[in-house]
Scaffold this active site. Structure first.
Site, short mmCIF file in Angstrom:
data_model
loop_
_atom_site.label_atom_id
_atom_site.label_comp_id
_atom_site.label_asym_id
_atom_site.label_seq_id
_atom_site.Cartn_x
_atom_site.Cartn_y
_atom_site.Cartn_z
CD GLU A 112 -2.59 1.24 2.68
OE1 GLU A 112 -3.02 0.15 3.11
OE2 GLU A 112 -2.79 2.32 3.23
CD GLU A 126 -3.53 7.69 5.71
OE1 GLU A 126 -2.39 7.24 5.49
OE2 GLU A 126 -4.45 7.00 6.17
#
Ligand SMILES: *[C@@H]1O[C@H](CO)[C@@H](O)[C@H](O)[C@H]1NC(C)=O
Ligand SMILES: *[C@@H]1O[C@H](CO)[C@@H](O)[C@H](O)[C@H]1NC(C)=O
Ligand SMILES: *[C@@H]1O[C@H](CO)[C@@H](O)[C@H](O)[C@H]1NC(C)=O
Length: 337
Positions: free
Chosen positions: A155, A160
């Protein structure tokens, strides 16, 4: 910046069970030694252009419960379009985001959108131009890529953060065993070197940017900017350009990463982490969740009022919880296809 305790709770932990994105290939070939240095700048060819009126053609809408325990209800494409939560404006900017009109009871989930590309990638130069990103108390947006078998297929979290953060966090998650042990030059700060992740220990190896403008309100106030990352078997490297510093080779669609200077984050392949073994078959994902494992856990310490769960009930708290996307473009080295 996140406190360590909040950071240790950082996710997404993404079990893509039932995602319906198709079968992901795994590579079993012997690794070919990489070429150490380039003689001339690599030329790139545009492989996919997610922008404009056809933006949503390449994406599927995720409608399962949020794997990160967020207080959201992810809508199907038809429901999201009917609710005005996913559309392309006449100026070709795509908006996806969170419902900002419905009064809820405390604890009820709020409608939101999570989309993933139908296509998967094993490498590439990804250039994403955002006019704005979702922000505010309880809000946890992410722009990321992920393989079908988490965490073994890897990932990559490109954007974020949560709540009132103003510095973006870039994170890799992998299966066993991947450590970023070797020093590397980058502008951001390494806040964790263990990429190996599991449901119980999912901090990942992460870099927090500096500058107070790569996330949230200050990012939107300057008209957004560009997040670019190059993913090869040799390295995964990230650059960030505020709106008034986007290089002309990006706007002209002739990208030349060799001219972009020191990356904000850089994860080279190394003896303790062979990148070619840890990242494969990634979809690109955009989502906005609320509260949950990170935004909820960090809510009070990030300066947000009351309880996260109650905060979600008031629609006026979500006026800014929207992505405004100019384009996400994927390039490959010319001649590699
Ligand atoms: C990267 O490594 C994988 C796995 O070993 C291999 O299949 C692939 O061909 C490599 N890519 C390049 C561009 O060398
Ligand atoms: C939007 O994109 C379409 C297709 O690329 C193009 O024909 C049109 O001129 C664009 N509109 C604006 C306002 O830029
Ligand atoms: C970012 O904000 C913090 C806290 O307000 C401040 O201490 C720091 O100097 C700022 N950094 C930059 C690069 O502006």
């Amino acid at each position: 910046m996140h406190s360590l305790s909040a950071f240790l709770l950082s996710l997404p932990v993404v079990a893509l069970a039932g995602h319906g994105a198709g079968v992901h290939r795994r590579h079993h070939h012997a690794r070919v030694a990489g070429i150490a240095a380039r003689q001339t700048p690599t030329a790139y060819t545009l492989e996919d252009d997610y922008s404009g009126p056809d933006f949503f053609k390449g994406w599927t809408f995720f409608t399962d419960p949020d794997p990160t325990s967020g207080q959201v209800n992810y809508l199907s494409q038809s429901d999201a379009q009917a609710a005005g939560l996913a559309f392309v404006q006449s100026n070709n900017i795509t908006k996806i985001g969170v419902d900002s009109t419905t009064q809820l009871q405390p604890g009820q989930p709020r409608n939101s959108v999570r989309i993933a590309t139908t296509k998967t990638y094993d490498s590439g130069l990804f250039i994403a131009d955002f006019q704005a990103m979702p922000y505010g108390c309880s809000v946890w947006p992410a722009y990321w890529t992920v393989g079908g078998n988490w965490p073994n297929d890897g990932e990559v979290d490109i954007i974020e953060g949560v709540n009132l953060n103003v510095d973006n966090q870039i994170t890799l998650h992998t299966g066993p065993s991947c450590l970023m042990n070797e020093a590397t030059t980058m502008l951001g700060s390494l806040v964790g070197n263990t990429c190996t992740s599991s449901n119980g220990a999912n901090a990942g190896c992460a870099v927090v940017q500096s500058g107070n403008n790569s996330f949230g309100q200050p990012f939107n106030q300057m008209g957004g900017g560009v997040f670019a990352h190059s993913w090869t078997n040799e390295s995964i490297s990230f650059w960030f350009f505020p709106r008034n510093q986007v290089p002309s080779d990006i706007t002209s669609m002739n990208p030349n990463p060799d001219s972009w200077g020191t990356p904000v984050a850089n994860f080279p392949t190394q003896s303790s982490c062979d990148l070619s073994q840890h990242f494969t078959g990634h979809q690109i994902v955009l989502d906005t969740t609320l509260c949950g494992d990170w935004a909820g856990a960090a809510f009070s310490q990030d300066g947000c009022p009351g309880s996260c769960s109650n905060f979600v009930a008031d629609p006026s708290n979500f006026q800014n919880a929207q992505w405004a996307i100019s384009s996400i473009r994927v390039y490959q080295p010319s001649g590699s296809q």
